[in-house]
Each structure stands twice: as structure tokens, then as C-alpha cells.
Design a protein around this motif. Structure first.
Motif, PDB file in Angstrom:
ATOM      1  N   GLY A  54       0.796  -1.221   0.000  1.00  0.00           N
ATOM      2  CA  GLY A  54       0.000   0.000   0.000  1.00  0.00           C
ATOM      3  C   GLY A  54       0.822   1.262   0.000  1.00  0.00           C
ATOM      4  O   GLY A  54       0.404   2.286   0.543  1.00  0.00           O
ATOM      5  N   ILE A  55       2.013   1.233  -0.626  1.00  0.00           N
ATOM      6  CA  ILE A  55       2.893   2.394  -0.716  1.00  0.00           C
ATOM      7  C   ILE A  55       2.886   2.901  -2.150  1.00  0.00           C
ATOM      8  O   ILE A  55       3.122   2.138  -3.089  1.00  0.00           O
ATOM      9  CB  ILE A  55       4.328   2.032  -0.294  1.00  0.00           C
ATOM     10  N   SER A  56       2.629   4.193  -2.331  1.00  0.00           N
ATOM     11  CA  SER A  56       2.502   4.737  -3.684  1.00  0.00           C
ATOM     12  C   SER A  56       3.826   4.735  -4.438  1.00  0.00           C
ATOM     13  O   SER A  56       3.869   4.504  -5.644  1.00  0.00           O
ATOM     14  CB  SER A  56       1.945   6.170  -3.629  1.00  0.00           C
ATOM     15  N   GLY A  57       4.926   5.028  -3.726  1.00  0.00           N
ATOM     16  CA  GLY A  57       6.229   4.968  -4.371  1.00  0.00           C
ATOM     17  C   GLY A  57       6.776   6.297  -4.824  1.00  0.00           C
ATOM     18  O   GLY A  57       7.507   6.368  -5.815  1.00  0.00           O
ATOM     19  N   GLN A  58       6.478   7.370  -4.094  1.00  0.00           N
ATOM     20  CA  GLN A  58       7.086   8.653  -4.409  1.00  0.00           C
ATOM     21  C   GLN A  58       8.573   8.596  -4.091  1.00  0.00           C
ATOM     22  O   GLN A  58       9.034   7.785  -3.294  1.00  0.00           O
ATOM     23  CB  GLN A  58       6.416   9.775  -3.612  1.00  0.00           C
ATOM     24  N   ILE A  59       9.351   9.480  -4.709  1.00  0.00           N
ATOM     25  CA  ILE A  59      10.800   9.442  -4.577  1.00  0.00           C
ATOM     26  C   ILE A  59      11.241   9.581  -3.124  1.00  0.00           C
ATOM     27  O   ILE A  59      12.286   9.051  -2.726  1.00  0.00           O
ATOM     28  CB  ILE A  59      11.454  10.538  -5.453  1.00  0.00           C
ATOM     29  N   GLN A  60      10.444  10.289  -2.299  1.00  0.00           N
ATOM     30  CA  GLN A  60      10.804  10.452  -0.889  1.00  0.00           C
ATOM     31  C   GLN A  60      10.939   9.092  -0.196  1.00  0.00           C
ATOM     32  O   GLN A  60      11.710   8.946   0.746  1.00  0.00           O
ATOM     33  CB  GLN A  60       9.751  11.298  -0.161  1.00  0.00           C
ATOM     34  N   HIS A  61      10.185   8.114  -0.668  1.00  0.00           N
ATOM     35  CA  HIS A  61      10.268   6.774  -0.080  1.00  0.00           C
ATOM     36  C   HIS A  61      11.251   5.887  -0.832  1.00  0.00           C
ATOM     37  O   HIS A  61      12.129   5.255  -0.222  1.00  0.00           O
ATOM     38  CB  HIS A  61       8.895   6.103  -0.071  1.00  0.00           C
ATOM     39  N   THR A  62      11.144   5.828  -2.145  1.00  0.00           N
ATOM     40  CA  THR A  62      11.952   4.888  -2.917  1.00  0.00           C
ATOM     41  C   THR A  62      13.450   5.172  -2.818  1.00  0.00           C
ATOM     42  O   THR A  62      14.267   4.258  -2.959  1.00  0.00           O
ATOM     43  CB  THR A  62      11.527   4.885  -4.399  1.00  0.00           C
ATOM     44  N   ALA A  63      13.822   6.426  -2.539  1.00  0.00           N
ATOM     45  CA  ALA A  63      15.247   6.738  -2.372  1.00  0.00           C
ATOM     46  C   ALA A  63      15.835   6.004  -1.183  1.00  0.00           C
ATOM     47  O   ALA A  63      17.047   5.770  -1.127  1.00  0.00           O
ATOM     48  CB  ALA A  63      15.434   8.247  -2.200  1.00  0.00           C
ATOM     49  N   GLY A  64      14.987   5.610  -0.230  1.00  0.00           N
ATOM     50  CA  GLY A  64      15.482   4.913   0.952  1.00  0.00           C
ATOM     51  C   GLY A  64      15.574   3.412   0.800  1.00  0.00           C
ATOM     52  O   GLY A  64      16.167   2.751   1.642  1.00  0.00           O
ATOM     53  N   MET A  65      14.968   2.851  -0.276  1.00  0.00           N
ATOM     54  CA  MET A  65      14.983   1.392  -0.422  1.00  0.00           C
ATOM     55  C   MET A  65      15.427   0.933  -1.801  1.00  0.00           C
ATOM     56  O   MET A  65      15.306  -0.229  -2.152  1.00  0.00           O
ATOM     57  CB  MET A  65      13.586   0.818  -0.120  1.00  0.00           C
ATOM     58  N   GLN A  66      15.985   1.851  -2.593  1.00  0.00           N
ATOM     59  CA  GLN A  66      16.304   1.519  -3.977  1.00  0.00           C
ATOM     60  C   GLN A  66      17.441   0.507  -4.128  1.00  0.00           C
ATOM     61  O   GLN A  66      17.621  -0.084  -5.188  1.00  0.00           O
ATOM     62  CB  GLN A  66      16.663   2.792  -4.745  1.00  0.00           C
ATOM     63  N   ASP A  67      18.203   0.275  -3.064  1.00  0.00           N
ATOM     64  CA  ASP A  67      19.276  -0.707  -3.123  1.00  0.00           C
ATOM     65  C   ASP A  67      18.831  -2.097  -2.681  1.00  0.00           C
ATOM     66  O   ASP A  67      19.665  -2.998  -2.536  1.00  0.00           O
ATOM     67  CB  ASP A  67      20.455  -0.253  -2.260  1.00  0.00           C
ATOM     68  N   SER A  68      17.529  -2.293  -2.480  1.00  0.00           N
ATOM     69  CA  SER A  68      17.008  -3.607  -2.107  1.00  0.00           C
ATOM     70  C   SER A  68      17.261  -4.606  -3.236  1.00  0.00           C
ATOM     71  O   SER A  68      17.157  -4.263  -4.418  1.00  0.00           O
ATOM     72  CB  SER A  68      15.509  -3.525  -1.819  1.00  0.00           C
ATOM     73  N   LYS A  69      17.589  -5.847  -2.861  1.00  0.00           N
ATOM     74  CA  LYS A  69      17.915  -6.847  -3.877  1.00  0.00           C
ATOM     75  C   LYS A  69      16.677  -7.302  -4.652  1.00  0.00           C
ATOM     76  O   LYS A  69      16.693  -7.400  -5.872  1.00  0.00           O
ATOM     77  CB  LYS A  69      18.589  -8.049  -3.210  1.00  0.00           C
ATOM     78  N   THR A  70      15.599  -7.621  -3.934  1.00  0.00           N
ATOM     79  CA  THR A  70      14.351  -8.055  -4.559  1.00  0.00           C
ATOM     80  C   THR A  70      13.204  -7.255  -3.957  1.00  0.00           C
ATOM     81  O   THR A  70      13.080  -7.173  -2.738  1.00  0.00           O
ATOM     82  CB  THR A  70      14.097  -9.554  -4.335  1.00  0.00           C
ATOM     83  N   VAL A  71      12.371  -6.673  -4.826  1.00  0.00           N
ATOM     84  CA  VAL A  71      11.263  -5.827  -4.371  1.00  0.00           C
ATOM     85  C   VAL A  71       9.941  -6.446  -4.798  1.00  0.00           C
ATOM     86  O   VAL A  71       9.727  -6.727  -5.987  1.00  0.00           O
ATOM     87  CB  VAL A  71      11.376  -4.399  -4.940  1.00  0.00           C
ATOM     88  N   VAL A  72       9.069  -6.658  -3.832  1.00  0.00           N
ATOM     89  CA  VAL A  72       7.717  -7.169  -4.086  1.00  0.00           C
ATOM     90  C   VAL A  72       6.736  -6.062  -3.732  1.00  0.00           C
ATOM     91  O   VAL A  72       6.824  -5.468  -2.659  1.00  0.00           O
ATOM     92  CB  VAL A  72       7.430  -8.430  -3.247  1.00  0.00           C
ATOM     93  N   VAL A  73       5.792  -5.783  -4.615  1.00  0.00           N
ATOM     94  CA  VAL A  73       4.837  -4.686  -4.416  1.00  0.00           C
ATOM     95  C   VAL A  73       3.417  -5.217  -4.442  1.00  0.00           C
ATOM     96  O   VAL A  73       3.056  -6.006  -5.335  1.00  0.00           O
ATOM     97  CB  VAL A  73       5.005  -3.605  -5.502  1.00  0.00           C
ATOM     98  N   ILE A  74       2.627  -4.776  -3.472  1.00  0.00           N
ATOM     99  CA  ILE A  74       1.183  -5.060  -3.461  1.00  0.00           C
ATOM    100  C   ILE A  74       0.467  -3.731  -3.334  1.00  0.00           C
ATOM    101  O   ILE A  74       0.632  -3.012  -2.356  1.00  0.00           O
ATOM    102  CB  ILE A  74       0.801  -5.991  -2.298  1.00  0.00           C
ATOM    103  N   ASN A  75      -0.340  -3.394  -4.355  1.00  0.00           N
ATOM    104  CA  ASN A  75      -1.027  -2.110  -4.387  1.00  0.00           C
ATOM    105  C   ASN A  75      -2.241  -2.233  -5.287  1.00  0.00           C
ATOM    106  O   ASN A  75      -2.191  -2.924  -6.315  1.00  0.00           O
ATOM    107  CB  ASN A  75      -0.080  -1.012  -4.901  1.00  0.00           C
ATOM    108  N   ASN A  76      -3.323  -1.552  -4.907  1.00  0.00           N
ATOM    109  CA  ASN A  76      -4.541  -1.641  -5.732  1.00  0.00           C
ATOM    110  C   ASN A  76      -4.572  -0.627  -6.865  1.00  0.00           C
ATOM    111  O   ASN A  76      -5.483  -0.634  -7.680  1.00  0.00           O
ATOM    112  CB  ASN A  76      -5.791  -1.501  -4.867  1.00  0.00           C
ATOM    113  N   ASP A  77      -3.553   0.253  -6.920  1.00  0.00           N
ATOM    114  CA  ASP A  77      -3.471   1.250  -7.992  1.00  0.00           C
ATOM    115  C   ASP A  77      -2.410   0.812  -8.985  1.00  0.00           C
ATOM    116  O   ASP A  77      -1.205   0.921  -8.728  1.00  0.00           O
ATOM    117  CB  ASP A  77      -3.110   2.619  -7.402  1.00  0.00           C
ATOM    118  N   GLU A  78      -2.831   0.320 -10.126  1.00  0.00           N
ATOM    119  CA  GLU A  78      -1.886  -0.215 -11.111  1.00  0.00           C
ATOM    120  C   GLU A  78      -0.959   0.848 -11.693  1.00  0.00           C
ATOM    121  O   GLU A  78       0.068   0.536 -12.290  1.00  0.00           O
ATOM    122  CB  GLU A  78      -2.636  -0.894 -12.250  1.00  0.00           C
TER     123      GLU A  78
END
Length: 289
Positions: free
Chosen positions: A237-261
Motif C-alpha cells: 500500500g505504498i505509492s512509491g514517491q521518490i521520498q520513499h523509494t530513495a530509501g529502499m532503492q538498493d534492495s535486492k528483490t522488491v515485491v509490491v502489493i497495491n490496488n493502484d496499477e
């Protein structure tokens, strides 16, 4: 040869040791207090008398850090270590590098604009940098030398201790992060259940920590929060604005669950589910048991 100096009060300095190894040269820890620091080539210990705060040892630390031009001085991103690193930089008139990601002989890569850009800089003098320490490193404890006994006149007169659950997200191998897709605080139990199944830590986007205050601030991942690089990052349920993704962009594998395609978070996903997290999470958690 470029050498590395590590200022430590807490023994969790694995990230600093690893960076020192990539730089080359010797890695020396200057330790204030009784912490056992392993995996370094040399250790200078500065004993603390009862009632003396670690920060009071700043003159001793500055004297013990015999950094030559081109050396790198590192400290963990914790209160006492930040003070000691700042004192070393001030007393020795050394520049401070912010957002250090890599370093070598006279060069460094620095994260800029929350990590979406990298700046390469060159330096001739020794430099100081503060970054997340990681966990306690493996290896043997080296022979110790005793550092100089130079202290500021400071004494701890009282201590106000509170029981606060803390988490070291920077050391987590798996993270389940919750966002504004959750409608109520009690619904975060869905994220907790998934995290327990995955043996993961629970994190969040900024609104849940600084807006609704559903989770402590040390669980917030983002530009002004925690910078993480787990093996698995599950964004719920995270939209993924740069304020957030900048903190996790080095993650090895990213799984996303969101109702907004059309949510921006999907752009960085390795695996994605477009659906209602209230329906997907219970099913996913059950399937993983």
C-alpha cells in the motif's frame, strides 16, 4: 596507501569495516568505552571512568586518530559517534563527506538528492564521514593499545531510562513496509503477520511514522528516514514517491502489493500484485506458512 579509522562506542560497525576493506590499507578502530570490536587490524581503546559520557572523550579520540592525508575516518550514525566524529573533523580541520557510498584512494562517491544521483569527488586531506554502522562484525578481536587520557570536563548526573522497542532496519535481511493503503492502525496486524511468516522487520513510509504516528520514526524508510538494502523488500500500500523509494532503492528483490496499477512503486518492482491488500495479505501469509 589509504588507511581507514573507525570511531566506535557501539560494536555494530560491520558496514564501516567492510568499507574500510574496499578502500585498502589498514583498518584501525578507536573505541571509547568497553565495546568489543572485531574484524579490524588494530584497536586503540580509550577507557571511560564511571559517570563520564563517551562524548567527553572527544580530545582523546582526536589525538588517537592519526589520520594522514588521503585517509578516511568513519563513524556510525549514532548520537555519541556523531559528536566524536564532528569533534575530530573540527579539531583536525578535516572536511566531512555526507552521503558516502564508496571511497578509494583520494576519491569518494556521495549520494545526492536523497540517493537519486551520485557525485564523485576528489580529496587530498583526510576526510570524515558518518554512515549507518550495520551489525557487529565477525572475526577476531585484535591486540589493543590504550589511547590518551584527554577528556572534557563532563559528568553524567542522572539517567532517565525508558523502555522503547528499537529496530535496526539497516541490518535487516527482509523488510515488510506498510503505507497509506492501510485504513486503520489495527490493520497493520496484517503486515505484522506477513513479517512474522517471512522472519522480516516491519517498516513504513513517512506518513505512518510522522503523520498518523502509527509506527515509531526509526521504522520510517525514506530520504530523511532509514536507508536500507535488504535481500527482500515487500511494499504494501505504498505509492512509491521518490521520498520513499530513495530509501529502499538498493534492495535486492522488491515485491509490491497495491490496488493502484499506476502507482510509481511498480516501476521498481521485481514482482507485483495489483489488488486489495486486505484480500491479498491474508492469502499470501497463509500460503507462505
Amino acid at each position: 596507501m589509504t588507511n581507514t579509522w573507525i570511531i566506535a562506542v557501539d560494536p555494530a560497525v560491520s558496514t564501516l569495516v567492510e568499507l574500510g576493506r574496499t578502500i585498502g590499507g589498514t583498518v584501525t578502530a578507536v573505541v571509547v568505552g568497553n565495546a568489543v570490536v572485531k574484524g579490524v587490524d588494530a584497536l586503540v581503546r580509550i577507557p571511560l571512568a564511571d559517570g563520564t559520557p563517551a562524548e567527553a572523550a572527544s580530545p582523546a579520540v582526536a589525538a588517537a586518530v592519526a589520520a594522514e592525508p588521503g585517509d578516511v575516518v568513519l563513524a556510525g550514525n549514532k548520537p555519541a559517534e556523531r559528536v566524536l566524529a564532528g569533534a575530530v573533523a573540527a579539531l583536525k580541520k578535516l572536511p566531512v563527506l555526507y552521503g558516502l557510498k564508496k571511497a578509494g584512494a583520494g576519491t569518494a562517491e556521495l549520494a545526492r538528492f536523497g540517493g537519486i544521483a551520485v557525485e564523485t569527488c576528489a580529496f587530498e586531506s583526510a576526510v570524515v564521514a558518518v554512515l549507518d554502522g550495520g551489525v557487529e562484525p565477525e572475526g577476531e578481536a585484535p591486540n589493543e593499545l590504550t589511547g590518551p587520557a584527554q577528556f572534557q570536563a563532563a559528568t553524567v548526573t542522572s539517567v532517565d531510562e525508558r523502555e522503547v522497542a528499537q529496530v535496526n532496519l539497516t541490518a535487516a535481511k527482509r523488510i515488510v513496509a506498510a503505507g497509506r493503503g492501510f485504513k486503520a492502525k489495527e490493520d497493520l496486524q496484517l503486515a505484522e503477520d506477513l513479517a512474522a511468516t517471512l522472519e522480516a522487520e516491519v517498516a513504513c513510509s513517512r506518513p505512518l511514522a510522522e503523520g498518523s504516528e502509527w509506527l515509531p520514526r526509526d521504522r520510517y524508510v525514506g530520504i530523511s528516514g532509514q536507508q536500507v538494502s535488504p535481500e527482500l523488500y515487500v511494499a504494501l500500500g505504498i505509492s512509491g514517491q521518490i521520498q520513499h523509494t530513495a530509501g529502499m532503492q538498493d534492495s535486492k528483490t522488491v515485491v509490491v502489493i497495491n490496488n493502484d496499477e499506476k502507482a510509481p512503486i511498480f516501476a521498481g518492482a521485481d514482482y507485483a500484485v495489483v489488488g486489495d491488500l486486505y484480500e491479498v495479505l491474508p492469502a499470501l501469509t497463509q500460503a507462505l506458512k
